[in-house]
Design a protein around this motif. Structure first.
Motif, PDB file in Angstrom:
ATOM      1  N   THR A  80      14.360  61.514  99.857  1.00 43.09           N
ATOM      2  CA  THR A  80      14.444  60.138  99.384  1.00 43.09           C
ATOM      3  C   THR A  80      13.111  59.715  98.794  1.00 43.09           C
ATOM      4  O   THR A  80      12.046  60.052  99.341  1.00 43.09           O
ATOM      5  CB  THR A  80      14.823  59.162 100.514  1.00 43.09           C
ATOM      6  N   ALA A  81      13.160  58.995  97.689  1.00 45.24           N
ATOM      7  CA  ALA A  81      11.948  58.533  97.011  1.00 45.24           C
ATOM      8  C   ALA A  81      12.107  57.073  96.622  1.00 45.24           C
ATOM      9  O   ALA A  81      13.224  56.579  96.410  1.00 45.24           O
ATOM     10  CB  ALA A  81      11.681  59.382  95.769  1.00 45.24           C
ATOM     11  N   LEU A  82      10.984  56.399  96.500  1.00 47.05           N
ATOM     12  CA  LEU A  82      10.963  55.011  96.053  1.00 47.05           C
ATOM     13  C   LEU A  82      10.905  54.983  94.530  1.00 47.05           C
ATOM     14  O   LEU A  82      10.040  55.627  93.928  1.00 47.05           O
ATOM     15  CB  LEU A  82       9.739  54.298  96.639  1.00 47.05           C
ATOM     16  N   VAL A  83      11.827  54.251  93.917  1.00 45.21           N
ATOM     17  CA  VAL A  83      11.863  54.105  92.463  1.00 45.21           C
ATOM     18  C   VAL A  83      11.462  52.685  92.094  1.00 45.21           C
ATOM     19  O   VAL A  83      12.040  51.714  92.588  1.00 45.21           O
ATOM     20  CB  VAL A  83      13.264  54.427  91.903  1.00 45.21           C
ATOM     21  N   LEU A  84      10.458  52.575  91.241  1.00 41.70           N
ATOM     22  CA  LEU A  84       9.999  51.288  90.732  1.00 41.70           C
ATOM     23  C   LEU A  84       9.819  51.394  89.230  1.00 41.70           C
ATOM     24  O   LEU A  84       9.233  52.376  88.741  1.00 41.70           O
ATOM     25  CB  LEU A  84       8.674  50.887  91.388  1.00 41.70           C
ATOM     26  N   ASN A  85      10.340  50.404  88.521  1.00 43.19           N
ATOM     27  CA  ASN A  85      10.132  50.359  87.073  1.00 43.19           C
ATOM     28  C   ASN A  85      10.592  51.642  86.382  1.00 43.19           C
ATOM     29  O   ASN A  85       9.977  52.115  85.427  1.00 43.19           O
ATOM     30  CB  ASN A  85       8.642  50.095  86.783  1.00 43.19           C
ATOM     31  N   GLY A  86      11.690  52.215  86.864  1.00 43.41           N
ATOM     32  CA  GLY A  86      12.250  53.408  86.240  1.00 43.41           C
ATOM     33  C   GLY A  86      11.519  54.696  86.543  1.00 43.41           C
ATOM     34  O   GLY A  86      11.777  55.722  85.910  1.00 43.41           O
ATOM     35  N   ALA A 129      10.071  57.377  89.806  1.00 49.94           N
ATOM     36  CA  ALA A 129      10.020  57.737  91.227  1.00 49.94           C
ATOM     37  C   ALA A 129       8.564  57.981  91.608  1.00 49.94           C
ATOM     38  O   ALA A 129       7.890  58.820  91.001  1.00 49.94           O
ATOM     39  CB  ALA A 129      10.862  58.974  91.496  1.00 49.94           C
ATOM     40  N   PHE A 130       8.072  57.253  92.595  1.00 49.48           N
ATOM     41  CA  PHE A 130       6.683  57.391  93.015  1.00 49.48           C
ATOM     42  C   PHE A 130       6.465  58.758  93.666  1.00 49.48           C
ATOM     43  O   PHE A 130       7.220  59.187  94.528  1.00 49.48           O
ATOM     44  CB  PHE A 130       6.323  56.275  93.997  1.00 49.48           C
ATOM     45  N   LEU A 131       5.415  59.448  93.204  1.00 47.13           N
ATOM     46  CA  LEU A 131       5.057  60.790  93.680  1.00 47.13           C
ATOM     47  C   LEU A 131       6.231  61.764  93.524  1.00 47.13           C
ATOM     48  O   LEU A 131       6.523  62.577  94.401  1.00 47.13           O
ATOM     49  CB  LEU A 131       4.577  60.740  95.131  1.00 47.13           C
ATOM     50  N   ALA A 132       6.878  61.678  92.377  1.00 49.74           N
ATOM     51  CA  ALA A 132       8.089  62.468  92.128  1.00 49.74           C
ATOM     52  C   ALA A 132       7.845  63.970  92.249  1.00 49.74           C
ATOM     53  O   ALA A 132       8.676  64.698  92.804  1.00 49.74           O
ATOM     54  CB  ALA A 132       8.633  62.148  90.737  1.00 49.74           C
ATOM     55  N   GLU A 133       6.713  64.458  91.741  1.00 42.77           N
ATOM     56  CA  GLU A 133       6.465  65.896  91.793  1.00 42.77           C
ATOM     57  C   GLU A 133       6.267  66.376  93.220  1.00 42.77           C
ATOM     58  O   GLU A 133       6.680  67.486  93.582  1.00 42.77           O
ATOM     59  CB  GLU A 133       5.253  66.251  90.926  1.00 42.77           C
ATOM     60  N   VAL A 170      16.098  52.955  95.917  1.00 46.83           N
ATOM     61  CA  VAL A 170      15.923  54.186  96.689  1.00 46.83           C
ATOM     62  C   VAL A 170      16.706  55.288  95.986  1.00 46.83           C
ATOM     63  O   VAL A 170      17.889  55.117  95.679  1.00 46.83           O
ATOM     64  CB  VAL A 170      16.462  54.032  98.123  1.00 46.83           C
ATOM     65  N   LEU A 171      16.046  56.400  95.725  1.00 49.97           N
ATOM     66  CA  LEU A 171      16.709  57.544  95.110  1.00 49.97           C
ATOM     67  C   LEU A 171      16.825  58.635  96.166  1.00 49.97           C
ATOM     68  O   LEU A 171      15.818  59.061  96.746  1.00 49.97           O
ATOM     69  CB  LEU A 171      15.911  58.050  93.913  1.00 49.97           C
ATOM     70  N   ARG A 172      18.035  59.063  96.404  1.00 48.34           N
ATOM     71  CA  ARG A 172      18.276  60.165  97.349  1.00 48.34           C
ATOM     72  C   ARG A 172      18.906  61.333  96.613  1.00 48.34           C
ATOM     73  O   ARG A 172      19.904  61.161  95.894  1.00 48.34           O
ATOM     74  CB  ARG A 172      19.182  59.732  98.498  1.00 48.34           C
ATOM     75  N   VAL A 173      18.336  62.514  96.791  1.00 49.61           N
ATOM     76  CA  VAL A 173      18.895  63.757  96.253  1.00 49.61           C
ATOM     77  C   VAL A 173      19.319  64.626  97.424  1.00 49.61           C
ATOM     78  O   VAL A 173      18.539  64.848  98.353  1.00 49.61           O
ATOM     79  CB  VAL A 173      17.874  64.517  95.391  1.00 49.61           C
ATOM     80  N   THR A 174      20.551  65.092  97.390  1.00 46.62           N
ATOM     81  CA  THR A 174      21.086  65.961  98.441  1.00 46.62           C
ATOM     82  C   THR A 174      21.487  67.296  97.820  1.00 46.62           C
ATOM     83  O   THR A 174      22.105  67.322  96.756  1.00 46.62           O
ATOM     84  CB  THR A 174      22.320  65.319  99.108  1.00 46.62           C
TER      85      THR A 174
END
Length: 280
Positions: free
Chosen positions: A32-38, A40-44, A81-85
């Motif tokens: 799960t990651a926090l998405v702001l302004n399109g 994802a914070f610390l996506a890598e 909130v972005l969740r990838v499963t």
């Protein structure tokens, strides 16, 4: 909003194989990651942790498809909130399955409404122990029953978080995050070997904390040591840094409150730099 097999769906009724091993056996991982302004914070960092977990479990999922899932969903998020499963997929039976894997990758984007730095935590010490001998203690697997049961008891006791000790009686983690304790200029967090997840915000603070003059390190902590800290807090990718007010009936000191506030400000500035938006 949901993503499955390269397509976006407005609700959760997308077609899904009911024989999927993630559903029947919990054979998969998530992030799960926090998405702001399109963005994802610390996506890598999130992607790297997810791919490492998949390698640990021997799930051969396509990184390009996971990136596509993250990109498609994040683009539609302002405060989400972005969740990838990712699961091993369907069609394979048994605990040692053989045959061709067909991993399932799906994602979900949900609105995030709580305060980023919420009210202080009142923590219950869980009766359930964290199994530090299991590799899954360091992976975000699909089985969260221990956390669910611990939080049910915590809520019944008037607490809003649970603390897990490991089999050796040392502090491992909270139900949904990592734990930190401050002693003067030392910022300590349990090592992964004690049953902690490699949290994304945990990693950020260990790397960036020295910029505030802190000596950041992983070390084993007893419950007594944790309760004696100048300040304590929990981290995760959504609540960011949540101060601990008490463990059971034991109040946690506020001597280090200014340092915790400085760490929160450090995180705010990093989010603003990466996502182009200020948070409060």
């Amino acid at each position: 909003m949901y993503w499955l097999d390269g397509a976006l769906y407005p609700d959760a009724r997308a077609p899904f194989d009911l024989g999927d091993r993630g559903l029947t056996l919990g054979d998969g991982v998530f992030d799960t990651a926090l998405v702001l302004n399109g963005r994802a914070f610390l996506a890598e960092a999130h992607l790297a942790r997810l791919m490492n977990a998949l390698r640990e479990l021997g799930i051969d999922a396509d990184e390009g498809s996971i990136r596509q899932c993250i990109g498609a969903l994040a683009a539609g998020g302002e405060r989400h909130v972005l969740r990838v499963t990712v699961t091993r997929g369907a069609g394979l039976r048994g605990l040692v399955p053989t045959g061709v894997q067909k991993p399932a990758i799906f994602g979900a984007l949900s609105p995030f409404t709580p305060a980023f730095f919420g009210p202080p935590l009142a923590i219950d010490v869980a009766e359930i122990r964290r199994n530090e001998t299991s590799p899954t203690s360091r992976l975000k697997t699909l089985s969260y029953l221990d956390a669910i049961l611990a939080m049910r008891r915590a809520a019944a006791r008037g607490c809003n978080e649970a603390l897990f000790l490991n089999g050796a009686g040392r502090v491992a983690c909270a139900s949904i995050g990592n734990l930190f304790a401050l002693y003067g200029d030392e910022l300590a967090t349990p090592p992964l070997a004690d049953g902690a997840l490699p949290g994304i915000i945990r990693g950020f603070l260990l790397e960036q904390g020295p910029a505030l003059g802190l000596h950041c390190r992983e070390r084993a902590l007893t419950l007594e040591e944790f309760c004696a800290a100048d300040a304590a807090f929990m981290t995760n990718s959504l609540r960011l840094i949540a101060p601990v007010e008490r463990i059971g009936a034991v109040a946690i000191g506020a001597k280090g409150a200014k340092i915790v506030e400085a760490l929160q400000d450090l995180l705010r500035r990093a989010i603003a730099a990466e996502c182009g938006v200020e948070i409060r």
